[in-house]
Design an enzyme around this catalytic site. Structure first.
Site, mmCIF file in Angstrom:
data_model
loop_
_atom_site.group_PDB
_atom_site.id
_atom_site.type_symbol
_atom_site.label_atom_id
_atom_site.label_comp_id
_atom_site.label_asym_id
_atom_site.label_seq_id
_atom_site.Cartn_x
_atom_site.Cartn_y
_atom_site.Cartn_z
ATOM 1 N N PHE A 147 -29.508 10.204 -53.654
ATOM 2 C CA PHE A 147 -30.822 9.675 -53.999
ATOM 3 C C PHE A 147 -31.493 10.672 -54.931
ATOM 4 C CE2 PHE A 147 -35.383 9.171 -53.722
ATOM 5 C CZ PHE A 147 -35.506 7.815 -53.986
ATOM 6 N N ASP A 232 -30.165 19.230 -57.251
ATOM 7 C CA ASP A 232 -31.410 18.499 -57.018
ATOM 8 C C ASP A 232 -32.005 18.991 -55.700
ATOM 9 O OD1 ASP A 232 -33.416 16.745 -56.308
ATOM 10 O OD2 ASP A 232 -32.352 14.949 -56.944
ATOM 11 N N LYS A 261 -41.926 17.448 -55.463
ATOM 12 C CA LYS A 261 -42.575 17.219 -54.167
ATOM 13 C C LYS A 261 -43.435 18.395 -53.728
ATOM 14 C CE LYS A 261 -39.464 13.585 -52.601
ATOM 15 N NZ LYS A 261 -40.379 12.501 -52.975
#
Length: 406
Positions: A147, A232, A261
């Site tokens: 993801f 990531d 984030k």
């Protein structure tokens, strides 16, 4: 004048949202109005322990006083210039973020998906200009069950049917191999490979943690193959796993690291690509950009986030409380939990399907005052703010036990 709060109740607000918002999410039926630390309060005044932390965007809790103060100070001075001009906050942010992550250069962006898209563009350009891959032939190897976001290019290499269905035609140039499989990865890499792009821990897939040595193996393979290792760390980075970065568990240094984030402190969207100078320097003015990327408000908040992490205290806290989390989940195996994976304050918990789906468990926990979110099937994820106390964490685990065993 401060806008007045909407005084409608939860049910009315949920109906209003459903009537005017595009249905790209399926939220739990709670309408949050206020928050502080690890606790949120709905419009009726009910309190809930937040065990999701905005998918790691709230690593430091809601409205951390240092981060709010940094934002307030900057709001009174300057919020946006665009990168048409320099601003007095960006250099310090970039210097300190590079030092924290032990890298050379920083490319500031806004969202995690933008960081991933930027990483893809940089890797391709590096392949053409440095590695010598023929034009438009560069490939990037990714892992199944990944993801990395939901842009058109990113869903092109997703293996999630829900993310892909109806959004083609897809961007070419990607090869998908099983996660945690070095042999398959080596077979997929060839002279056209620009990069291997993976999550050190797959969050959305259920907090999938690779075998010890996998990340070091990826690093060794990419060096031998003459391609980049792009990690990531948008969910796994910035203290979540007990280290600044998840790759630190194996003392691995990727060529590029993607951050997001938590970098915005739960206040503003902030992301970045950090990495080696000789890789990031393939970008030249005009080839890539973002109006809001590196804006003064983002840089001020991002610098305050880096300051919190520079002491190492949050990383240590995540590691220590991670032991409490693993102990508590271990006691539930065979008692409603069929298995779990945890690192630091992050866990994927597989619930016995006979007890309920992940969504159903989330709804039951909501009624007991604990907020979590499902991933797939009967798996839920736990990712509380790193500011949670041991007492609060044990309370959440006790509530999970109650939901699963009564």
């Amino acid at each position: 004048m401060t806008p007045s709060a909407d005084t409608r109740g939860s049910a009315a607000l949920i109906r209003a949202e459903d009537s005017v918002l595009a249905h790209n999410y399926h939220p739990l039926p709670v309408v949050v109005a206020r928050a502080e630390g690890v606790w949120v309060e709905d419009v009726e005044g009910r309190r809930y322990l937040d065990m999701l932390a905005g998918y790691s965007a709230l690593n430091f809790g809601h409205r951390h006083p240092d981060l709010v103060a940094a934002a307030h100070r900057q709001l009174d001075r300057l919020t946006l210039t665009s990168r048409a001009f320099h601003n007095d906050r960006l250099a310090s942010f970039a210097e300190r973020l590079a030092a924290l992550t032990r890298t050379d250069m920083v490319l500031p962006m806004n969202t995690g998906a933008e960081a991933v898209e930027s990483g893809i563009k940089i890797a391709r350009k590096w392949a053409y200009e440095v590695k010598g891959v023929p034009a438009d032939r560069a490939t990037i190897v990714v892992a199944a069950d990944n993801f990395h976001g939901r842009t058109t290019t990113i869903v092109s290499f997703s293996t999630d049917a829900t993310a892909r269905a109806g959004f083609g035609p897809f961007t070419p140039g990607f090869r998908v191999v099983p996660y945690n499989d070095l042999a398959a990865l080596e077979e997929a890499v060839d002279a056209t490979t620009a990069a291997v792009l993976i999550e050190p821990i797959q969050g959305e897939a259920g907090v999938n943690i690779p075998d010890d040595g996998y990340l070091a193996g990826v690093r060794d393979l990419t060096r031998r193959a003459g391609c980049l290792f792009v990690a990531d760390e948008i969910q796994s980075g910035l203290g979540r796993t007990g280290h600044t970065l998840a790759v630190d568990h194996e003392s691995v240094a990727p060529d590029l690291v993607l951050l997001g984030k938590a970098l915005g402190g739960g206040i503003v969207p902030v992301s970045a690509v950090v990495g080696r100078r000789e890789v990031l320097e393939v970008l030249r003015p005009g080839e890539h950009g973002s109006t809001f990327g590196g804006n003064p408000l983002a840089a001020a908040v991002g610098t305050a986030v880096v300051e919190l992490l520079e002491t190492g205290g949050f990383q240590l806290r995540a590691a220590e409380l991670g032991g409490v989390l693993r102990e508590g989940l271990g006691g539930l195996v065979g008692r409603g939990v069929t298995g779990f994976r945890a690192r630091g304050l992050w866990a994927g918990v597989d619930v016995d399907p006979e007890i309920g789906t992940g969504r159903e468990i989330g709804e039951r926990l909501l009624r007991e005052g604990v907020l979590v979110k499902d991933t797939h099937g009967s798996t839920i994820r736990l990712a509380p703010p790193l500011t949670i106390t041991e007492e609060e964490l044990r309370g959440a685990l006790a509530t999970l036990e109650k939901v699963l065993t009564t």
